[in-house]
Scaffold this motif. Structure first.
Motif, PDB file in Angstrom:
ATOM      1  N   LEU A   1      10.884  14.885  49.027  1.00 59.72           N
ATOM      2  CA  LEU A   1      11.539  15.162  50.309  1.00 59.72           C
ATOM      3  C   LEU A   1      12.498  14.028  50.670  1.00 59.72           C
ATOM      4  O   LEU A   1      12.617  13.038  49.971  1.00 59.72           O
ATOM      5  CB  LEU A   1      10.483  15.352  51.395  1.00 59.72           C
ATOM      6  CG  LEU A   1       9.545  16.552  51.219  1.00 59.72           C
ATOM      7  CD1 LEU A   1       8.463  16.534  52.295  1.00 59.72           C
ATOM      8  CD2 LEU A   1      10.331  17.858  51.279  1.00 59.72           C
ATOM      9  N   GLY A   2      13.182  14.176  51.814  1.00 57.40           N
ATOM     10  CA  GLY A   2      14.041  13.123  52.352  1.00 57.40           C
ATOM     11  C   GLY A   2      15.504  13.300  52.028  1.00 57.40           C
ATOM     12  O   GLY A   2      15.867  13.517  50.864  1.00 57.40           O
TER      13      GLY A   2
ATOM     14  N   ALA B   1      16.453  17.421  48.841  1.00 59.69           N
ATOM     15  CA  ALA B   1      15.246  17.942  49.489  1.00 59.69           C
ATOM     16  C   ALA B   1      15.376  19.405  49.882  1.00 59.69           C
ATOM     17  O   ALA B   1      14.684  19.873  50.783  1.00 59.69           O
ATOM     18  CB  ALA B   1      14.853  17.088  50.690  1.00 59.69           C
TER      19      ALA B   1
ATOM     20  N   TYR C   1       7.009  20.756  54.248  1.00 66.36           N
ATOM     21  CA  TYR C   1       5.680  20.149  54.183  1.00 66.36           C
ATOM     22  C   TYR C   1       4.604  21.079  54.728  1.00 66.36           C
ATOM     23  O   TYR C   1       3.527  21.199  54.127  1.00 66.36           O
ATOM     24  CB  TYR C   1       5.701  18.832  54.958  1.00 66.36           C
ATOM     25  CG  TYR C   1       4.358  18.235  55.277  1.00 66.36           C
ATOM     26  CD1 TYR C   1       3.568  17.661  54.286  1.00 66.36           C
ATOM     27  CD2 TYR C   1       3.870  18.228  56.585  1.00 66.36           C
ATOM     28  CE1 TYR C   1       2.326  17.112  54.581  1.00 66.36           C
ATOM     29  CE2 TYR C   1       2.643  17.682  56.902  1.00 66.36           C
ATOM     30  CZ  TYR C   1       1.870  17.124  55.896  1.00 66.36           C
ATOM     31  OH  TYR C   1       0.649  16.579  56.193  1.00 66.36           O
TER      32      TYR C   1
ATOM     33  N   ILE D   1      13.131  11.106  58.757  1.00 65.55           N
ATOM     34  CA  ILE D   1      12.486  12.402  58.522  1.00 65.55           C
ATOM     35  C   ILE D   1      13.172  13.467  59.366  1.00 65.55           C
ATOM     36  O   ILE D   1      13.380  13.301  60.568  1.00 65.55           O
ATOM     37  CB  ILE D   1      10.990  12.334  58.858  1.00 65.55           C
ATOM     38  CG1 ILE D   1      10.274  11.423  57.862  1.00 65.55           C
ATOM     39  CG2 ILE D   1      10.361  13.719  58.829  1.00 65.55           C
ATOM     40  CD1 ILE D   1      10.363  11.880  56.434  1.00 65.55           C
TER      41      ILE D   1
ATOM     42  N   ASP E   1      12.333  18.661  56.427  1.00 66.97           N
ATOM     43  CA  ASP E   1      11.271  18.052  55.623  1.00 66.97           C
ATOM     44  C   ASP E   1       9.907  18.539  56.099  1.00 66.97           C
ATOM     45  O   ASP E   1       9.018  18.852  55.291  1.00 66.97           O
ATOM     46  CB  ASP E   1      11.327  16.526  55.730  1.00 66.97           C
ATOM     47  CG  ASP E   1      12.593  15.933  55.139  1.00 66.97           C
ATOM     48  OD1 ASP E   1      12.995  16.353  54.040  1.00 66.97           O
ATOM     49  OD2 ASP E   1      13.185  15.042  55.776  1.00 66.97           O
TER      50      ASP E   1
END
Length: 372
Positions: A82-83, A135, A66, A58, A62
Motif C-alpha cells: 500500500l501507500g 497501491a 485494507y 495514509i 489504502d
C-alpha cells in the motif's frame, strides 16, 4: 507550533554498481492482514532513480483496500504494498538521469502513464487507460524502505519544507485539479462538502484561486475546527444544521458558485447539488461506496448545472509544492499521527476507526523523524 522543517536523513551506503535487489515493505496479504516482508526491487533503467522513502501519508483508498479488499473494479487478488502519498531522498540515479542527484529530496507523483495514448498526448494523462498508479491493484505502492522510480515523476522539495508536508502534495493535487476544472475565480463563493484531508486542502486551493467566500461542512468537530484554521469563512456541522438552509441564508437564496463534494457520502452528494446557484459548477471528488448515486436531473437542467467527475490529477505537482511552501504553517494542521513501518497495521486502524481525532496519518518506512 510548527516543527523544524528540513530534517536530515541518513543516506544508505549503496553503490551504483552494487544496488540492492530487495527491500523491506509492509504488505497487505488479505483483508486486515499486514506483514513486513522482503520484497523484490526491479532493476534500474537508465532513466530510473533509487529512492529511500522517508514519509508516506495514509489515504482513504489504502484503508478501503485494507478493510474491504477492493474499490470498484480494482480488487486485491494477490499481496499488495500500500501507500502512494510519499516523499524521500535520492540514493542512486540511472546513467541517463539529468536533473536529479544523490541526496536530493523529492516528492513522488504516484502515477506513471504510458505517455503514448491520446489522453497522454493531450495532457490529460490522469485518464490514461494504461496508468500504473501506486497501491492500485495490481501495482505496488511505496510503503517500502526503497523504491525504483522514473525520474520524470520525482519533484524536488523546497529546502525549508519537511518530508511530512511534502507527502500532502498528493491529496492537495486532487484539490488543485478540481479547482482548475471548475474554474474557481476571484470573488467567487465555494462550498466544500466533506472536511477530510482532500476537503481541507481544497480550502487552500480555493483561496489560492481567488475564492472570496468558503463554506465547509462535515460531522466531525476536529475537521471543522481545522477548516477554520485553514481559512474557511463558515463551517457547518451537518449533524446539527442543514447545509442547504445555511447556504441559502448566506447567499440570499441564490446558492454558491462552486461546490467541491469530497465526502463520498451519497446523501451529501445529492444535497450538495442543491446548494448551487443557477449556472453553478460542481466537482465530485469523493468516491461513494455504493455502485450509483441518483442525482436530480430536473434541477440540473433547470439550473444549467455543470458537473465534473474528478479522477486524480495531471500536471499539478510543481504548482502544489509551490503553494504548500507558502502555507506550511496551515498544512501542518493536517498532520496528526506518526508511525514506524513496523506499526503499519496500527496506522491503518487509526485512520479507519478514529476520524474524530485523526486527520493525516504518516508512516516512516525507515527511521522515524517525528514522534507524538
Amino acid at each position: 507550533m510548527m516543527m523544524e522543517q528540513k530534517t536530515e536523513v541518513a543516506l544508505p551506503d549503496i553503490q551504483k554498481d552494487n544496488l540492492p535487489k530487495t527491500t523491506r515493505s509492509a504488505v497487505l496479504n488479505k483483508v486486515f492482514d499486514i506483514s513486513l516482508e522482503q520484497t523484490p526491487l526491479p532493476a534500474m533503467k537508465p532513466t530510473d532513480v533509487l529512492v529511500k522513502i522517508v514519509a508516506v501519508g495514509i489515504c482513504g483508498s489504502d484503508v478501503h483496500y485494507y478493510d474491504t479488499g477492493h474499490i470498484g473494479d480494482f480488487v486485491v487478488k494477490k499481496p499488495l504494498i500500500l501507500g502512494h502519498e510519499s516523499s524521500g531522498i535520492v540514493v542512486a540515479t540511472g546513467d541517463d538521469v539529468q536533473n536529479l542527484k544523490r541526496g536530493d529530496r523529492v516528492a513522488i507523483e504516484p502515477g506513471v502513464p504510458c505517455g503514448h495514448c491520446s489522453y497522454c498526448r493531450s495532457g490529460r494523462y490522469n485518464l490514461c487507460p494504461n496508468m500504473q498508479f501506486m497501491a492500485t491493484p495490481p501495482v505496488n505502492g511505496d510503503l517500502s524502505e526503497l523504491i525504483v522510480y522514473p525520474q520524470d515523476f520525482l519533484f524536488p522539495i523546497p529546502d525549508d519544507m519537511s518530508y511530512e508536508i511534502a507527502t500532502l502534495n498528493e491529496p492537495f493535487s486532487v484539490s488543485i485539479h478540481a479547482a482548475q476544472l471548475l474554474g474557481i475565480k476571484p470573488g467567487s463563493s465555494v462550498f466544500i462538502s466533506g472536511g477530510g484531508p482532500v476537503g481541507l486542502l481544497a480550502i487552500l486551493a480555493a483561496r489560492t484561486f481567488g475564492a472570496h467566500q468558503i463554506i465547509v461542512s462535515d460531522t466531525q468537530d476536529l475537521r471543522l475546527q481545522t477548516a477554520k484554521k485553514m481559512g474557511a469563512d463558515r463551517v457547518i456541522n451537518a449533524l446539527k444544521e442543514d447545509p442547504r438552509k445555511v447556504i441559502a441564508e448566506m447567499t440570499n437564496g441564490e446558492g454558491v458558485d462552486f461546490v467541491l463534494e469530497a465526502s463520498g457520502n451519497p446523501k451529501a452528494e445529492q444535497a450538495a447539488l442543491r446548494t448551487l446557484k443557477r449556472g453553478g459548477k460542481l466537482a465530485y471528488i469523493g468516491v461513494p461506496t455504493t455502485d450509483a448515486v441518483p442525482l436530480d436531473i430536473p434541477f440540473m437542467t433547470d439550473h444549467e448545472t455543470q458537473v465534473f467527475g474528478i479522477f486524480r490529477y495531471a500536471n499539478t505537482y510543481p504548482l502544489g509544492l509551490e503553494i504548500l511552501e507558502k502555507h506550511m504553517g496551515l498544512a501542518e494542521n493536517l498532520l496528526t499521527d506518526f508511525y514506524p513501518l513496523s506499526q503499519t497495521k496500527d496506522a491503518l486502524e487509526k485512520t479507519r476507526t478514529d476520524k474524530g481525532e485523526s486527520l493525516k496519518v504518516v508512516i516512516y518506512p525507515n527511521e522515524q523523524l517525528r514522534h507524538n
